[in-house]
Structures are given as C-alpha cells and as structure tokens.
Design an enzyme around this catalytic site. Sequence first.
Site, short mmCIF file in Angstrom:
data_model
loop_
_atom_site.label_atom_id
_atom_site.label_comp_id
_atom_site.label_asym_id
_atom_site.label_seq_id
_atom_site.Cartn_x
_atom_site.Cartn_y
_atom_site.Cartn_z
N CYS A 41 0.80 -1.23 0.00
CA CYS A 41 0.00 0.00 0.00
C CYS A 41 0.83 1.28 0.00
CB CYS A 41 -0.95 0.01 1.20
SG CYS A 41 -2.13 -1.35 1.18
N HIS B 144 -9.14 3.54 -2.03
CA HIS B 144 -7.74 3.18 -1.82
C HIS B 144 -7.24 2.31 -2.98
CE1 HIS B 144 -4.04 1.88 -0.17
NE2 HIS B 144 -4.46 0.91 0.61
N GLY C 94 0.72 -4.14 4.02
CA GLY C 94 0.45 -5.56 4.19
C GLY C 94 1.69 -6.37 4.49
N CYS D 269 -0.14 2.10 6.50
CA CYS D 269 0.25 0.76 6.89
C CYS D 269 0.50 -0.06 5.64
CB CYS D 269 -0.81 0.11 7.78
SG CYS D 269 -2.45 -0.01 7.02
#
Length: 537
Positions: free
Chosen positions: A136, A391, A425, A423
Amino acid sequence: MEKALSRQKVLLAHLQPSPSPSPSPSLSTSFCAAGDSAAYHREAAFGDDVVIVAAYRTAICKAKRGGFKDTFPDDLLGYVLKAVVEKTNVNPSEVGDIVVGTVLAPGSERAIECRMAAFYAGFPDTVPVRTVNRQCSSGLQAVADIAACIKAGYYDIGVAAGLECMTVNSIKGVPQVNPRVEIFQQARDCLLPMGLTSENVAQRYGVTRKEQDQTAVESHRKAAAARASGKFKDEIIPVITKIVDPKTGAEKAITVSEDDGIRPNSNLAELSKLKPAFKRDGSTTAGNASQVSDGAGAVLLMKRSLAAQKGLPILGVFRSFAAVGVDPAVMGVGPAAAIPAAVKAAGLELNDIDLFEINEAFASQYVYCIKKLELDQEKVNVNGGAIALGHPLGATGARCVGTLLHEMKRRGKDSRFGVISMCIGSGMGAAAVFERGDFVDELCNARKVESNSLLSKDAQAETRGGRHWSAWKQTIKAARDGWRVSGVTMARVVRYSGQNSFDGVRYSGEPIVFAWELMNEPRCASGSAAAILQVNH
C-alpha cells in the site's frame, strides 16, 4: 587583513546558495525553523533540495462499478504522466526516470503497461520506466526512490507515479504456500487477510465499533465538503473515457473528473446496521474500511536549483522518508511506528507537523494510530481519507502527495510541514515528511551590532572600520537557510568537506564569529537574541 578577506571568500564559496528566481533583498534565515522544538535544520546548500513542482491524479472511482470500470490501466497512468510535464512545460526528454508504484498486477505485465503509458504521454524512448511494489505504500515509495536518486546525483528530474486498477486486478492470496510457515508464526501471519489484521488491532488495542463508524462518517463528511468547495480540482486531471452498459453492451463517452465513492449522507445509524465483513463477532465492516478503487497519480520532482532556473513554482520539498517493520498480525499499526521515524529523520518533532495524511485502510488502525501518537484530529485527513475517497493500492501514496501539498499551499503560512503515512500488508509502515514549497524564513528585523564581545579582534576591527561589511552581510545571507535555535541563541556551522553538517569548518588559525541581534522575533522565546555564525578557521 588580506588573509581575513581571503578566508571569507573561501567560506562564501561553500555557503553561497543557488540563485533564486526572485531573490529577496533582506537578510533571511530559518533560525526558528521548526517551531518550539527548534530541532529542524535546513542545509546551506539548499539548491540540492529535492522539490515537487507538480502533483496530479485522476479521480478515484469504485472498482467494477465506477467511472473507470471500462478504462485500461495504461490509459489512467498516461493521463497523469502527461499532465505533470504539460502543465510545467518540462521537456519529457529531460526526465531521468519514471518509477511507478503498483501492487496487484503481475510484475512484468504491469511494467509493460507503464512503459506503454509513458509513450502515450509523449515521453521519448530514451526515458526509462520501472515499477516498485511495497504494497500500500508503493506510490509513496516511488516518490522516495525518485528523491533518493536525485539526491544521489543520478539525474536531476524524475517522475514518481502510482497506479492501481482493482477492477482488473483483485486482491488474491498466495497461490501455493510453503509448509514452513507452520513453524514460523509471524511468517504465517503474513498470510492473514487484511480484514482480520484490522480485527486484531481493534481487539488488541480496544478500538470500538462506534469509534470506527464515527471515523467513517467523518471521512465522508470532510471529503464531501472538500469536493463541494472545489478543493480537489487543484489535483484532479479529467479523464475522457468510456463506460459500457453491462446489460446492453452500449458504450457511452464520459469525462471523469470527480471521486465517485464519497457518500455525503453517511451517518452512524446506517453504518451501525452493517454486518462485520471478516469475523462473525468483529467490528470491521464495508462501511468503516477503505474502498476498493481504480486510479492513478503522478508527481514531478527535481533539484531546487533546476526548478529555480526553469522558473517553476515549488509546491513542496521532500524532507525525509522512513519504512519500518511491525508485527504482521497487526500490520495496521505501521503508521504509529513509521511517522516518528520519518519525523525524527527530518530533524523535527511531532508537534512541528501541521498536517497529516494517514491512509484509512481500516478505521480500526487509523483510530489506533491517532491515539498512540496523540495527534490533533483537526490536523489529520482534513479533506477525508481512503474510507471516503477509496484506496487504489499502488496509487494512494502519489494521491496523498498531491492532496497534502495542495492543502498546505492553500493554508499558506499556517502550514509548513506535512506528513504522509500508511500501513503496509505483511506488517510494515511507511511515512514521509514534506515542507511547503513557498515557505521562506525572512529575517527582516536584523541589524548590525557595532560592538560585541563575541567577535574576534580581527573581526571587530574590520566591522568597526566597515571595510568588509558587505562581505560579512553576504556570508550571513548565504547561510540564511541553516540557522538553529539553542535557547535564545541562533547558530549555524558547516563542514569544509562540502557535506552540510553542524560540526564546524576547520582550516587553521583563530575562530571568527559574526554576530547580529534579532529584535522582537515572534517565534523566539524572548524579545531579543544574539544570532551567531561561528567558523573555526
């Protein structure tokens, strides 16, 4: 006296900043650069700053049912790549590299699509393209990669971009799992669905369902207000595309210029009716998690000196970047670890940051990070976040750069430093610090000190005689971007090696000190202070 003058000339050669398109006649310094903490120091050789001169994005649309559901990924990227060079009149052949953050598509396929997009945008075949994937944070990682390469001297201009088309490429698990993960718990936790890591955060840190739903309501409210007031027009590039009727197959030409996931009427009553999406007794729902989306963004970076030479307005300055690791089982806590690291790397403290863009992957992790860092919610995601906007994984970082810097520009002097974070993954976090591009520290109330015990005898004699006053003045002006505060005393020293530091210029002979008095500076702790530049000759 000739030796003293010679030493000044050598010093000036190392301190002289790059020319500015609109030089100020007044003495300037960043002596109170970082507010009360005064930890921030801008380098003297600020012509080497990496700056952002353009940041644009497409609208963000709902995957599979939004405005881009029938648009090719390379077309989305092509629009924003073209925008950053066309709107700045930069010759595409001057770009040293294009780095595109992207996550879900197979690497080689997406890399080819990105190369195709560069050609659509008018880049010649001499400009290379590559992709980067840090989940991300990929779009932000692309910005950091370009900034690092410019700083290292590999090239002077680069484009960082982000792209995700979640209509075409959906989130999938690892197709074949190594049995060894069974004996490594954290390796096994890397395979957890992101929604379950959200539930872990909520359970471990006591984030309630109501807090999560309230976060979602606020995200939509702020995004709707920003859209209604036209704020996003500064960053969105309209895309001319088509949409296909799934029942009849009829094609219709459309222009997409607004985010289509914002729900202005979102409210707690409606959100509370939604069932948990990942765990029967959980609290993460489709309403308090980020939307699955399509979109692209691009950021044009270059050396400050080159931007000045081209007469380009500076939107922002890249100050620092940090990527950190956290427990994969609660990967959403990443920003709480990454933000302090990036802020420290920039020489700042959290209370020096005026605005934050923290990706709302899930409301649970967003709420936790706000609480953990004790952030003022009035400074965070002031125009909404991913819960409302969406997103598109690889594009989010690039989108946030445009959103943050355009908002800082609108706020002017009330907003100097901003942070972007998300954040990642498998258990990581990333963050970057930016400075508003047009920020200038003006020292317009400085006056010459006729007599000061801090001056060496040589310096006192020359200052009193006025023989080299213009040289003293130039020296201080050249160092204007490097002052710091220690109590009420401002000082700046640089190293002879040419690497901007604070441990002194060393030649030989006695120290020479240049001193001025700063009167009634509002950001200083007292009404007056001695500003000192000391150089060890």
